[in-house]
Design a protein around this motif. Sequence first.
Motif, PDB file in Angstrom:
ATOM      1  N   UNK A  21      24.889 -22.442  49.207  1.00  0.00           N
ATOM      2  CA  UNK A  21      25.956 -23.437  49.324  1.00  0.00           C
ATOM      3  C   UNK A  21      27.201 -22.858  49.981  1.00  0.00           C
ATOM      4  N   UNK A  22      27.381 -21.537  49.880  1.00  0.00           N
ATOM      5  CA  UNK A  22      28.544 -20.878  50.483  1.00  0.00           C
ATOM      6  C   UNK A  22      28.254 -20.379  51.894  1.00  0.00           C
ATOM      7  N   UNK A  23      27.078 -20.703  52.438  1.00  0.00           N
ATOM      8  CA  UNK A  23      26.719 -20.271  53.784  1.00  0.00           C
ATOM      9  C   UNK A  23      26.259 -18.833  53.862  1.00  0.00           C
ATOM     10  N   UNK A  24      25.745 -18.318  52.749  1.00  0.00           N
ATOM     11  CA  UNK A  24      25.287 -16.936  52.703  1.00  0.00           C
ATOM     12  C   UNK A  24      23.815 -16.884  52.301  1.00  0.00           C
ATOM     13  N   UNK A  25      23.232 -15.720  52.534  1.00  0.00           N
ATOM     14  CA  UNK A  25      21.851 -15.464  52.131  1.00  0.00           C
ATOM     15  C   UNK A  25      21.857 -14.291  51.162  1.00  0.00           C
ATOM     16  N   UNK A  26      21.208 -14.466  50.030  1.00  0.00           N
ATOM     17  CA  UNK A  26      21.023 -13.348  49.105  1.00  0.00           C
ATOM     18  C   UNK A  26      19.885 -12.497  49.637  1.00  0.00           C
ATOM     19  N   UNK A  27      20.208 -11.288  50.108  1.00  0.00           N
ATOM     20  CA  UNK A  27      19.190 -10.454  50.743  1.00  0.00           C
ATOM     21  C   UNK A  27      18.680  -9.342  49.831  1.00  0.00           C
ATOM     22  N   UNK A  28      19.387  -9.084  48.723  1.00  0.00           N
ATOM     23  CA  UNK A  28      18.920  -8.047  47.799  1.00  0.00           C
ATOM     24  C   UNK A  28      19.434  -8.343  46.396  1.00  0.00           C
ATOM     25  N   UNK A  29      18.571  -8.134  45.424  1.00  0.00           N
ATOM     26  CA  UNK A  29      18.966  -8.238  44.021  1.00  0.00           C
ATOM     27  C   UNK A  29      18.369  -7.066  43.276  1.00  0.00           C
ATOM     28  N   UNK A  30      19.233  -6.282  42.644  1.00  0.00           N
ATOM     29  CA  UNK A  30      18.794  -5.177  41.786  1.00  0.00           C
ATOM     30  C   UNK A  30      19.117  -5.589  40.354  1.00  0.00           C
ATOM     31  N   UNK A  31      18.091  -5.890  39.543  1.00  0.00           N
ATOM     32  CA  UNK A  31      18.355  -6.396  38.198  1.00  0.00           C
ATOM     33  C   UNK A  31      18.857  -5.343  37.226  1.00  0.00           C
ATOM     34  N   UNK A  32      18.732  -4.062  37.583  1.00  0.00           N
ATOM     35  CA  UNK A  32      19.139  -3.004  36.645  1.00  0.00           C
ATOM     36  C   UNK A  32      19.489  -1.731  37.404  1.00  0.00           C
ATOM     37  N   UNK A  33      20.638  -1.694  38.088  1.00  0.00           N
ATOM     38  CA  UNK A  33      21.039  -0.466  38.788  1.00  0.00           C
ATOM     39  C   UNK A  33      21.124   0.707  37.820  1.00  0.00           C
ATOM     40  N   UNK A  34      20.612   1.835  38.236  1.00  0.00           N
ATOM     41  CA  UNK A  34      20.540   3.009  37.359  1.00  0.00           C
ATOM     42  C   UNK A  34      21.912   3.402  36.841  1.00  0.00           C
ATOM     43  N   UNK A  35      21.977   3.601  35.527  1.00  0.00           N
ATOM     44  CA  UNK A  35      23.185   4.121  34.908  1.00  0.00           C
ATOM     45  C   UNK A  35      24.268   3.098  34.624  1.00  0.00           C
TER      46      UNK A  35
END
Length: 322
Positions: A169-183
């Motif tokens: 809706x904001x004109x962007x694309x979600x290209x990566x999702x890290x559900x649990x970044x280390x640390x």
Amino acid sequence: MRSFYGAEYNLAVETAPSDVSRSSAYADLLLARLDAVPLRVMEIGCGSGHTLRALAATWQNTAFVGYEAAPQVAASAKGADPRVTIRNGFVEDLLLPEAGAGFDMVFSINVFEHAADPVAFLAAKAAQLTMGGAIVIICPKSVPPNMELVFQDHIYSFTPEAVAALAERAGLVLIEHDPAPAGLGDFQLFVFSRDGQSAETASAASHDDFATYMAGWSRLDAVLSEALNDITGHAFVFGAGEMAGLLRAYAPATWGAVEACVVDDLAGARALGVPVKKLEEVQPGNCDAVIVATHPRTQKAIARRFGASEATILTFDELIAR
């Protein structure tokens, strides 16, 4: 939100050593996410600028601009690096690219959940991007349910599927999702661009999961108060940070029986309406109960530190466990 982060907000004015350490960890995560060194970087909700300065130590030829909504916090930003500029304001108020030029990376850490309008927040960030630039957001994860649900200024709790829809809706694309970044604990990371291949997202949570989690918090005061009823004498809380603040908010009867907070290091202790003492000031003769008010993952380890103490050590991690 504009009222909440107004002139009276001062949470990040005094810098605790843990804040600097956490900012360095965030900077390391961002450094690992970008292949090319950006020429210009913007942070939204930069606090006192610790993460920006940590990035500047590695990206020697990059210019940095940070926007902080709380006036007192923005004014407290100190640093000798002329490449780091801190300004007071909301990104939604920047109708055109800041200073007439775009940014190769626009990021925010633990800000997205406070945005009154998430789409407007993302769109305002997108307006600051150069072609090929990236937006990075770190925010609390919603699955499984965790402490982020009990903060009064967290307006939204984001699943990755919801974020992907908001980005579109904001004109962007979600290209990566890290559900649990280390640390990082109970946090997640998102990367957006104006184009690219959409990241796959998946989460699993039910209404019952959230209801069970919140029910634990609703019982917190009664459980701890009952435990304290069996104890006559002096009661203290170990910790004077985030969890101690939550204990004061969600267990007011229990908090009313607390004489003081005890800590290892006075630096960074929050003003919670009771005295704050160094742990060594609390001796067996003047301590009958200690409530461990630290993150649930650390409460058992903290309790073991008291060893064979004659005081009753109370934890509540199992009550609000995920």
